[in-house]
Design a protein around this motif. Structure first.
Motif, mmCIF file in Angstrom:
data_model
loop_
_atom_site.group_PDB
_atom_site.id
_atom_site.type_symbol
_atom_site.label_atom_id
_atom_site.label_comp_id
_atom_site.label_asym_id
_atom_site.label_seq_id
_atom_site.Cartn_x
_atom_site.Cartn_y
_atom_site.Cartn_z
ATOM 1 N N ILE A 246 -20.296 49.253 -7.356
ATOM 2 C CA ILE A 246 -20.400 50.361 -8.296
ATOM 3 C C ILE A 246 -21.688 51.140 -8.064
ATOM 4 C CG2 ILE A 246 -18.951 49.291 -10.051
ATOM 5 C CD1 ILE A 246 -21.476 48.443 -11.539
ATOM 6 N N THR A 247 -21.617 52.450 -8.280
ATOM 7 C CA THR A 247 -22.777 53.322 -8.131
ATOM 8 C C THR A 247 -22.852 54.275 -9.318
ATOM 9 O OG1 THR A 247 -21.502 54.930 -6.846
ATOM 10 C CG2 THR A 247 -22.705 53.244 -5.608
ATOM 11 N N HIS A 248 -23.939 55.022 -9.388
ATOM 12 C CA HIS A 248 -24.139 56.006 -10.449
ATOM 13 C C HIS A 248 -23.112 57.126 -10.301
ATOM 14 C CE1 HIS A 248 -26.257 59.157 -12.797
ATOM 15 N NE2 HIS A 248 -26.732 58.117 -13.476
ATOM 16 N N LEU A 249 -22.716 57.708 -11.417
ATOM 17 C CA LEU A 249 -21.692 58.762 -11.386
ATOM 18 C C LEU A 249 -22.139 59.982 -10.587
ATOM 19 C CD1 LEU A 249 -20.353 58.691 -15.063
ATOM 20 C CD2 LEU A 249 -19.158 57.940 -13.001
ATOM 21 N N SER A 250 -23.439 60.192 -10.487
ATOM 22 C CA SER A 250 -23.926 61.368 -9.755
ATOM 23 C C SER A 250 -23.954 61.167 -8.249
ATOM 24 C CB SER A 250 -25.343 61.728 -10.236
ATOM 25 O OG SER A 250 -26.266 60.701 -9.880
ATOM 26 N N ASN A 251 -23.735 59.943 -7.798
ATOM 27 C CA ASN A 251 -23.763 59.648 -6.363
ATOM 28 C C ASN A 251 -22.460 60.140 -5.724
ATOM 29 O OD1 ASN A 251 -23.856 58.524 -3.771
ATOM 30 N ND2 ASN A 251 -24.869 56.668 -4.474
ATOM 31 N N ASN B 84 -13.896 51.405 -15.600
ATOM 32 C CA ASN B 84 -14.957 51.818 -16.511
ATOM 33 C C ASN B 84 -15.492 53.197 -16.094
ATOM 34 O OD1 ASN B 84 -17.655 52.139 -17.606
ATOM 35 N ND2 ASN B 84 -17.549 49.982 -18.180
ATOM 36 N N LYS B 85 -15.548 54.120 -17.049
ATOM 37 C CA LYS B 85 -15.935 55.497 -16.727
ATOM 38 C C LYS B 85 -17.450 55.711 -16.726
ATOM 39 C CE LYS B 85 -11.623 57.666 -18.232
ATOM 40 N NZ LYS B 85 -10.857 56.415 -18.264
ATOM 41 N N GLU B 86 -18.228 54.652 -16.964
ATOM 42 C CA GLU B 86 -19.687 54.790 -16.948
ATOM 43 C C GLU B 86 -20.244 54.765 -15.529
ATOM 44 O OE1 GLU B 86 -21.724 52.039 -19.554
ATOM 45 O OE2 GLU B 86 -19.960 51.909 -20.845
ATOM 46 N N VAL B 87 -19.463 54.234 -14.583
ATOM 47 C CA VAL B 87 -19.936 54.096 -13.207
ATOM 48 C C VAL B 87 -18.840 54.521 -12.239
ATOM 49 C CG1 VAL B 87 -21.577 52.226 -13.704
ATOM 50 C CG2 VAL B 87 -19.180 51.673 -13.173
ATOM 51 N N ARG B 88 -19.215 54.689 -10.961
ATOM 52 C CA ARG B 88 -18.252 55.013 -9.909
ATOM 53 C C ARG B 88 -17.944 53.750 -9.114
ATOM 54 N NH1 ARG B 88 -17.211 59.834 -7.485
ATOM 55 N NH2 ARG B 88 -19.152 60.743 -8.276
ATOM 56 N N VAL B 89 -16.666 53.499 -8.856
ATOM 57 C CA VAL B 89 -16.248 52.358 -8.043
ATOM 58 C C VAL B 89 -16.027 52.840 -6.615
ATOM 59 C CG1 VAL B 89 -14.520 50.554 -7.693
ATOM 60 C CG2 VAL B 89 -15.196 51.199 -10.016
ATOM 61 N N MET B 90 -16.709 52.227 -5.646
ATOM 62 C CA MET B 90 -16.620 52.658 -4.249
ATOM 63 C C MET B 90 -15.358 52.114 -3.575
ATOM 64 S SD MET B 90 -20.553 52.323 -2.886
ATOM 65 C CE MET B 90 -20.346 53.635 -1.662
ATOM 66 N N SER B 91 -14.936 52.809 -2.526
ATOM 67 C CA SER B 91 -13.841 52.343 -1.673
ATOM 68 C C SER B 91 -14.458 51.659 -0.454
ATOM 69 C CB SER B 91 -12.969 53.513 -1.228
ATOM 70 O OG SER B 91 -12.356 54.134 -2.337
ATOM 71 N N VAL B 92 -13.926 50.488 -0.099
ATOM 72 C CA VAL B 92 -14.521 49.662 0.960
ATOM 73 C C VAL B 92 -13.553 49.562 2.137
ATOM 74 C CG1 VAL B 92 -15.561 47.433 1.519
ATOM 75 C CG2 VAL B 92 -15.740 48.351 -0.810
ATOM 76 N N SER B 93 -14.130 49.593 3.350
ATOM 77 C CA SER B 93 -13.304 49.568 4.562
ATOM 78 C C SER B 93 -13.692 48.423 5.489
ATOM 79 C CB SER B 93 -13.457 50.888 5.319
ATOM 80 O OG SER B 93 -12.734 50.863 6.535
ATOM 81 N N HIS B 94 -12.684 47.821 6.127
ATOM 82 C CA HIS B 94 -12.932 46.862 7.201
ATOM 83 C C HIS B 94 -13.497 47.577 8.426
ATOM 84 C CE1 HIS B 94 -11.116 43.223 5.559
ATOM 85 N NE2 HIS B 94 -10.115 43.941 5.102
#
Length: 316
Positions: free
Chosen positions: A123-128, A230-240
């Motif tokens: 998870i990262t900050h919404l502004s990222n 959760n809308k407080e943070v950004r969930v990243m997409s992860v790649s192999h």
């Protein structure tokens, strides 16, 4: 008054005493059954939301049952099981050969029951604005080879990467060392807080932060598809892949856990060391039952014993 009438109250008193004795707790061991009594269990704090929901439903179905959970680190939970302080633990690993030997030497033969598959979310900050990342880059951050956001995203205006975990003894840290870093130690600038709630709070307030957290802390229980976080943070997409794209990067949705597309997946087990057919077995059986697995499905995790409706999603 006849002698028979005089003896009647005494006979009634004797019956009441006998009934009272039947209700007393015997001193020769536990009295819990499959659906009654009180037992203590321990669960990895990473799984607190889902475990607590399972307990609430189980106790509603069986009003004479009481499950007393302790939400601790994985290390503490397994140690409590080893010390015979309790008979059931929810953790993200099986017992080691050394732990099994310890139990077996005391004539205990614990069982490992898979109940779900979990995804560790980044998870990262919404502004990222950067939302795609490779496993190689995650490894670089964890080992200290990459310390600034521009080391991964050359155009980033953010400074130092502030990576946070829930707890230094948590299963999340163990997974990072064993499965991502391949045994390498974590860098000195990686921080551990105390709980998963603190990780979400810190990341939501810190633009340069990245957190690693169990997906059940982020799932929206009101979304039956399990696609809302959760809308407080950004969930990243992860790649192999070393070069993440929208096509080869995935979020920890059930579909991608099911197909093995999401790289940061781990299994969850109920570790049961109860030689009796007591409440620990009743609750662990409930976890793998239809109702117990439905709760897991709604939490965003992948159930172990129930079929799931696969919904494929790709962010634009």
């Amino acid at each position: 008054m006849s002698r028979a009438k005089q003896l009647l109250p005494l006979s009634v008193l004797a019956v009441l005493v006998a009934l009272g004795a039947c209700r007393q707790t015997p001193k020769d061991g536990p009295t819990d059954t499959y659906t009654t009594g009180t037992v203590a269990i321990a669960a990895d704090e990473s799984f607190q939301p889902i475990v607590q929901e399972e307990i609430d439903v189980f106790e509603a179905l069986y009003p004479m049952a009481r499950i007393r959970p302790r939400y601790v680190t994985e290390v503490e939970a397994v140690n409590l099981l080893l010390k015979d302080s309790l008979r059931l633990v929810i953790a993200s690993r099986r017992l080691t050969p050394e732990e099994k030997y310890s139990f077996n030497s005391r004539k205990f033969f614990p069982q490992e029951i898979k109940i779900a598959t979990d995804g560790l979310a980044l998870i990262t900050h919404l502004s990222n604005p950067d939302s795609l990342i490779s496993v190689d880059d995650i490894r670089g951050i964890l080992t200290g080879e990459k310390t600034r956001w521009k080391d991964i995203y050359p155009g980033s205006r953010l400074g130092e990467i502030q990576l946070v975990f829930d707890n230094k003894n948590s299963s999340t840290v163990r997974f990072a060392i064993d499965s991502i870093c391949r045994g390498k130690a974590l860098a000195g600038n990686v921080s551990a807080l105390k709980t998963n709630k603190e990780v979400i709070s810190f990341v939501s307030k810190t633009p340069g932060a990245m957190g690693i957290i169990g997906v059940n802390w982020l799932s929206d229980r009101n979304d039956s598809t399990g696609l809302t976080f959760n809308k407080e943070v950004r969930v990243m997409s992860v790649s192999h892949s070393a070069r993440p794209t929208l096509e080869n990067s995935f979020k920890p949705y059930q579909a991608y856990l099911y197909y093995g597309d999401y790289p940061l997946a781990r299994d969850i087990y109920a570790l049961v060391n109860d030689p009796r057919n007591g409440l620990c077995w009743g609750f662990s059986g409930f976890l793998t039952s239809y109702r117990g697995q439905l709760i897991i499905q709604k939490s965003g995790l992948l159930p172990a014993t129930q079929a799931v409706r696969i919904v494929n999603v790709k962010d634009e």
